[in-house]
Design a protein around this motif. Sequence first.
Motif, mmCIF file in Angstrom:
data_model
loop_
_atom_site.group_PDB
_atom_site.id
_atom_site.type_symbol
_atom_site.label_atom_id
_atom_site.label_comp_id
_atom_site.label_asym_id
_atom_site.label_seq_id
_atom_site.Cartn_x
_atom_site.Cartn_y
_atom_site.Cartn_z
ATOM 1 N N GLY A 101 0.241 -1.127 -0.090
ATOM 2 C CA GLY A 101 0.025 0.354 0.500
ATOM 3 C C GLY A 101 0.621 1.067 -0.276
ATOM 4 N N TYR A 102 0.410 2.618 0.193
ATOM 5 C CA TYR A 102 1.181 3.326 -0.087
ATOM 6 C C TYR A 102 1.146 4.286 1.648
ATOM 7 N N ASP A 119 -4.776 3.923 -2.626
ATOM 8 C CA ASP A 119 -4.819 2.507 -2.526
ATOM 9 C C ASP A 119 -5.083 1.597 -3.748
ATOM 10 N N GLN A 122 -3.967 2.413 -7.925
ATOM 11 C CA GLN A 122 -2.510 2.704 -8.093
ATOM 12 C C GLN A 122 -1.967 3.202 -9.098
#
Length: 299
Positions: A101-102, A119, A122
């Motif tokens: 994830g970010y 998330d 992307q």
Amino acid sequence: MAVLGANASGKTNVLKPVVFVHWFVSHSFQLQPDAPIPLQPHAEAMDQPSEFETEFCLDDEVWRYRVVLTTKRVLEESLHRKTSSQFSYVFVRKWSQASKGYEFKQKKDFGLKAAEVIDARQNASVLSIAAQYGVDIATKLGHFEIASNIDFAGRMVNDSNYIGRLGAYYHKNPDHRKHMEALLRRWDLGFHGVEFEEVIPNPEKPEEKAIMMYGVHKGRTGPFRLGFRQESSGTVALFSLLAKLLPVLRKGGMAIIDELESDLHPLMLEPVLDLFFNERTNPHNAQLLFTCHAAEVLK
């Protein structure tokens, strides 16, 4: 700004990143969530991420945007604003391989309240996502006008399909059509204007209509018209070029044109460039970035 070089020197590839970054910032949210990013990496680094960085002015401020990505996802993305002598972040996004994830941080004034959607997207820019939620700077960047005659594959060709799309554009934008007609008449090409006809290409599908476009000329015995595939290549080139330049001149922004002098007589380049130099025809300080082969263009 002109990019001058010989054939196969890579001029078009200098323009492509600018067009791509504009599309990514403005329109990548329109991709399906699982669609690949339409990016072609450098031929000698096909397995490496591609990195883009640009600085630009907006609302009398200097900004820096950077993105690192593959065809699969964004790996890093950030926007910085220059304050005094340095840049400070507006948002920063980084992909974490460990969490899949970010890591995302933003300044309060950026104001993306739906940060959790990042998330799930992307393959989309934070700015393109934020514009869907009314974030001010993202909306302004999304509305910034860039018009170009290149796409993912390179320079667009003035074939019959492209001429058909241009005819539909002028038909839907009568103000630009009138401006185009006035310029072509002023430039004395023997061209008086355009006329449109609605036709049914396939009699079995009468609901599917198309717009046919004709160039109107003044002859010795009266006006006559030609289908645009019968027009000179120079007239078609100007007709195509003005469809890119006029919206930018009217609103402001940037025109990115590959091979500006293609199919144009050298004497036609000066009035085309004058559209940008003249404050009356360029009231919003639109910019022109183009490639050319001939050094004479720069005189």
